[in-house]
Design an enzyme around this catalytic site. Sequence first.
Site, mmCIF file in Angstrom:
data_model
loop_
_atom_site.group_PDB
_atom_site.id
_atom_site.type_symbol
_atom_site.label_atom_id
_atom_site.label_comp_id
_atom_site.label_asym_id
_atom_site.label_seq_id
_atom_site.Cartn_x
_atom_site.Cartn_y
_atom_site.Cartn_z
ATOM 1 C CE LYS A 55 39.690 44.904 70.361
ATOM 2 N NZ LYS A 55 39.326 43.785 69.972
ATOM 3 C CB SER B 59 47.091 45.159 66.790
ATOM 4 O OG SER B 59 48.323 45.125 68.249
#
Lengths: 337, 337
Positions: free
Chosen positions: B60, B317
């Site tokens: 992110k 992720s």
Amino acid sequence: MNAPVTLPPLPTVADVEAAAKRLRGIAAPTPLVESPLLNEILGCRLFVKAETLQLTGSFKFRGAYNRLCQLSADERKRGVVAFSSGNHAQGVAYAARLCGMPAVIVMPSDAPQIKVANTRAYGAEVVLYDRWKESREGIATKYMQDRGMVLVPPFDDPHIICGQGTVGLEVDAQLAERGLVPDIITAGSSGGGLISGIALVMESRHPKTEVYAGEPKDFDDITRSLSAGSKQKVAADAPPSFCDALMAPTPGDITFAVMRRVLKGGITASDAEVEVAMATAFHYLKLVIEPGGAAALAALLHRRDMIKGKTVVAVASGGNVDAALFSQILARTAPIS
Amino acid sequence: MNAPVTLPPLPTVADVEAAAKRLRGIAAPTPLVESPLLNEILGCRLFVKAETLQLTGSFKFRGAYNRLCQLSADERKRGVVAFSSGNHAQGVAYAARLCGMPAVIVMPSDAPQIKVANTRAYGAEVVLYDRWKESREGIATKYMQDRGMVLVPPFDDPHIICGQGTVGLEVDAQLAERGLVPDIITAGSSGGGLISGIALVMESRHPKTEVYAGEPKDFDDITRSLSAGSKQKVAADAPPSFCDALMAPTPGDITFAVMRRVLKGGITASDAEVEVAMATAFHYLKLVIEPGGAAALAALLHRRDMIKGKTVVAVASGGNVDAALFSQILARTAPIS
């Protein structure tokens, strides 16, 4: 006093560079990992070189492959034998498979299960022995005599040292990309193969960088040897260390000659400090580090004055820890704060 | 049926390449990790792109920085506001700190502790809200109105998508070093920002590569949307997913337009399969992956026929998982065999 030892010429940084060429496209490039939050807590820039992510889960594959890929066709046919508590075992087993040769690995029966299982999974023949009653050297010698196998020593061999030293070349290149030079670098040290190889690189490229062997408090033979100026031994009846990967009782002759010339000294960590380092690596760096792999990091984390304001590197040398132990440590240990 | 949406021109691979230039020397390069033993079990070559090792513990940060670094001096003074269950929160908080601007992050009160604590530690002001009773959009709007803050959306923004897409550029370069092209690539998908960015790269460079959104079975809105050809929603009363990072109820408009054009589809994993993926990553890859970060890997691990003989990539992720949960999972879950 040690008896005088006549050594062959010591390996050089050029030998480490040659090893890097052999390992190119074979060993995995591993990252330098940092955490802005951890840097802030410590007041320094700390990088962990994650050899936990190396093929076989530890740096040992580098040295093993660099040794095995240079064996003759005839030697490859007969294969190799090694003794190891686990990481060298896996490194040799996988390197032997890649080089298409048989491998026998002599392992203590109390080695972590994950290390024994993986060594077998790489295709090696595992021979378990009783650490207290049997001689691993004796068992290995039998395979050398009976099957003509080549012994792959865990650390005291120029090719092994130079393979491990490629970690130092990578660290140097990765820091250079960030415009940095290490002030301090340390790695978990058992017989000293890894830190000797790294030392050859730093001596040549950054002679001001302080290089330290990282050891568990209960197996501090390198630290004491460097202080004394001669090889010292861990007591013959010392119980097994929590850092199962770091249990060589004394430095190698070649590694000690390199370490004595280059290293600033040794730094040690208690078992409790190693646990904090493992929890810290989980929390801030998202790395799975085994106890022996976290000893160097632990020694740095608990020397705040030494690292303050500096660029410091700890090599996380291995990640082969059983899930049960790892989850126990996470449950009982908080990260550094 | 969805109402027709008028979209600005969709981002392109050139925009992703421009984002990579902005992130150079800022974001951490993350490794492609593989395990010879796991490859053998699966009969394929599986690489995990470890964005768990990205600064802030998830991908992110890439999108957040790519967005924030392009704000004007005036906007920087007023700062940014974002809502997020945790990884976008940390990414925005750290990017804001690097860019020298204030940040307010609206987080659900049941977000993992580690995510709340870290967001605060990066210097952001955290506003907790009740997921069931309050509107995060309403709270964020208040900060936009009262303090003139810029809203940083979690996924449906060209700059965010392109920042995340730099993961795809890195994967491509790292596979090229090994002489490989991915047959299949997947990444955990919430609103679809990451997989859209990766899709732009693959569409341009390797149009035959199959790109999949990886989702939890209980939050499979992208999978169903791609099948239906129109945006679908998760039921409004769906309980929170075990994969706390993947709880967007529907794809974004921009991300859906990209995904619809490029993706082969969505693949889902159950909570139990996600746990197996987390244990497998611990055991074989030495990676700490959070539930949402392991969903894509889980979906691949449980589709053996689909991956057999192929070069496959799963993006891990994020790695921001509380120690208590991680150790529980290790204690009760075996790796794949």
